[in-house]
Write an enzyme that holds these catalytic residues in place. Structure first.
Site, PDB file in Angstrom:
ATOM      1  N   PHE A  59      15.567 -99.191  85.922  1.00 21.13           N
ATOM      2  CA  PHE A  59      14.355 -98.733  86.588  1.00 21.13           C
ATOM      3  C   PHE A  59      13.667 -99.913  87.261  1.00 21.13           C
ATOM      4  O   PHE A  59      13.474-100.965  86.647  1.00 21.13           O
ATOM      5  CB  PHE A  59      13.436 -98.098  85.544  1.00 21.13           C
ATOM      6  CG  PHE A  59      12.157 -97.545  86.085  1.00 21.13           C
ATOM      7  CD1 PHE A  59      12.126 -96.306  86.702  1.00 21.13           C
ATOM      8  CD2 PHE A  59      10.970 -98.254  85.962  1.00 21.13           C
ATOM      9  CE1 PHE A  59      10.938 -95.776  87.186  1.00 21.13           C
ATOM     10  CE2 PHE A  59       9.782 -97.741  86.438  1.00 21.13           C
ATOM     11  CZ  PHE A  59       9.767 -96.499  87.058  1.00 21.13           C
ATOM     12  N   ASN A 115       6.189 -98.092  78.280  1.00 20.60           N
ATOM     13  CA  ASN A 115       6.209 -97.309  79.519  1.00 20.60           C
ATOM     14  C   ASN A 115       7.436 -96.408  79.421  1.00 20.60           C
ATOM     15  O   ASN A 115       8.469 -96.670  80.027  1.00 20.60           O
ATOM     16  CB  ASN A 115       6.289 -98.211  80.742  1.00 20.60           C
ATOM     17  CG  ASN A 115       6.335 -97.414  82.039  1.00 20.60           C
ATOM     18  OD1 ASN A 115       6.027 -96.220  82.064  1.00 20.60           O
ATOM     19  ND2 ASN A 115       6.732 -98.060  83.128  1.00 20.60           N
ATOM     20  N   PRO A 116       7.339 -95.349  78.627  1.00 24.50           N
ATOM     21  CA  PRO A 116       8.511 -94.507  78.378  1.00 24.50           C
ATOM     22  C   PRO A 116       8.778 -93.584  79.561  1.00 24.50           C
ATOM     23  O   PRO A 116       7.907 -93.379  80.418  1.00 24.50           O
ATOM     24  CB  PRO A 116       8.089 -93.699  77.148  1.00 24.50           C
ATOM     25  CG  PRO A 116       6.619 -93.524  77.344  1.00 24.50           C
ATOM     26  CD  PRO A 116       6.145 -94.826  77.948  1.00 24.50           C
TER      27      PRO A 116
END
Length: 299
Positions: free
Chosen positions: A95, A193-194
């Protein structure tokens, strides 16, 4: 757009901007400059000075512009993402950190700087570290902190290792649901920050929908809240009494997250925080010193 064509850097960047704008790239001029700067090995300020002269366009520029026009993320093309004071290695399978998350890191750093020191530095756990942006920034900006980072994805873990090991972060591969179970009750701060996007909410941006790994986007369940709930549960067991938890989420999830933490009975001081765009980006809470036996995390 090569020196052999005689095209100047100025003309090449102008044409690249037009190409990227036509492709729907949100920031065509900036991306055109960053791609040129990447090839020339210079920053934006120096690049803009070169554009004013008769510098030729660098070899390979047209090819990189064409990749960006296909909506391949800029960071995948250059191989780096800038986050706070760090230059992170990124690429397929991880990500790409977003600027909004920088405000989440600031919450942690402000809290850590206010903590009294008692012979050791504060212990911090980052659950679902991805590229390592959060954990790396904390380690860099709070040098006496002992930072642990957890990542489940094999690919993301490999990128995180490149970014975090030089900073002294203790990186483990594991599931945030069961992470660091041998260290329960020992962390001063847990940050996460899942993944939190609902299952049906496919992102509009091709860079996100086609290139960010799905496991880093979708939080599980129709509302996307399975992994955020699990992150809160892990934070509750990992923190010392009075420990600080902060979690990023979507703007529309702020009320749900705050209610979930309040309802559990395990937290006090639940607060929602805005990012630099004024959106409700994160929620923080403090672990209660004591919890009754009938309390349930995330219920």
């Amino acid at each position: 757009m090569t020196p052999e064509t005689g095209l100047s850097l100025s003309d090449a960047v102008r044409e690249a901007t037009e190409v990227l704008a036509a492709a729907g790239v949100p920031s065509p001029r900036i991306d055109a400059e960053l791609l040129a700067g990447h090839l020339l090995g210079v920053g934006t300020g120096r690049l803009r000075a070169l554009v004013l002269g008769d510098t030729p366009a660098p070899a390979g520029y047209a090819e990189l512009v064409a990749e960006r026009a296909r909506r391949i993320p800029l960071q995948h093309i250059t191989g780096v993402a800038h986050f706070r004071y760090l230059e992170l290695a990124v690429g397929p399978g991880v990500f790409i950190p977003r600027p909004e998350t920088e405000s989440v890191v600031q919450l942690v750093i402000d809290h850590l700087r206010d903590l009294p020191r008692t012979g050791r530095g504060p212990r911090v756990a980052d659950l679902g570290t991805g590229s390592g942006a959060i954990a790396g920034s904390i380690a860099h900006e709070v040098p006496d902190a002992e930072v642990h980072a957890v990542e489940y994805s094999e690919f993301a873990h490999a990128w995180a290792a490149k970014n975090l090991l030089p900073l002294g972060v203790r990186l483990v591969r594991g599931d945030l649901r069961t992470a660091l179970a041998d260290q329960d009750g020992s962390f001063d701060v847990v940050v996460s920050n899942p993944p939190y996007i609902p299952a049906e909410a496919v992102p509009n941006e091709p860079e996100v929908a086609l290139h960010d790994p799905p496991e880093a986007l979708y939080g599980g369940g129709a509302d996307g809240m399975e992994l955020p709930t699990a992150a809160a549960a892990s934070a509750a067991r990992l923190l010392v009494p009075g420990g600080y938890f902060v979690m990023e989420h979507a703007e529309v999830q702020a009320g749900w997250v705050a209610a979930m933490l309040e309802r559990s009975g395990l937290w006090t001081g639940v607060a929602t925080h805005l990012d630099l765009n004024g959106r409700e980006r994160a929620t923080s809470a403090v672990r209660k010193p004591e919890a009754g036996s009938n309390e349930r995390i995330g219920q």
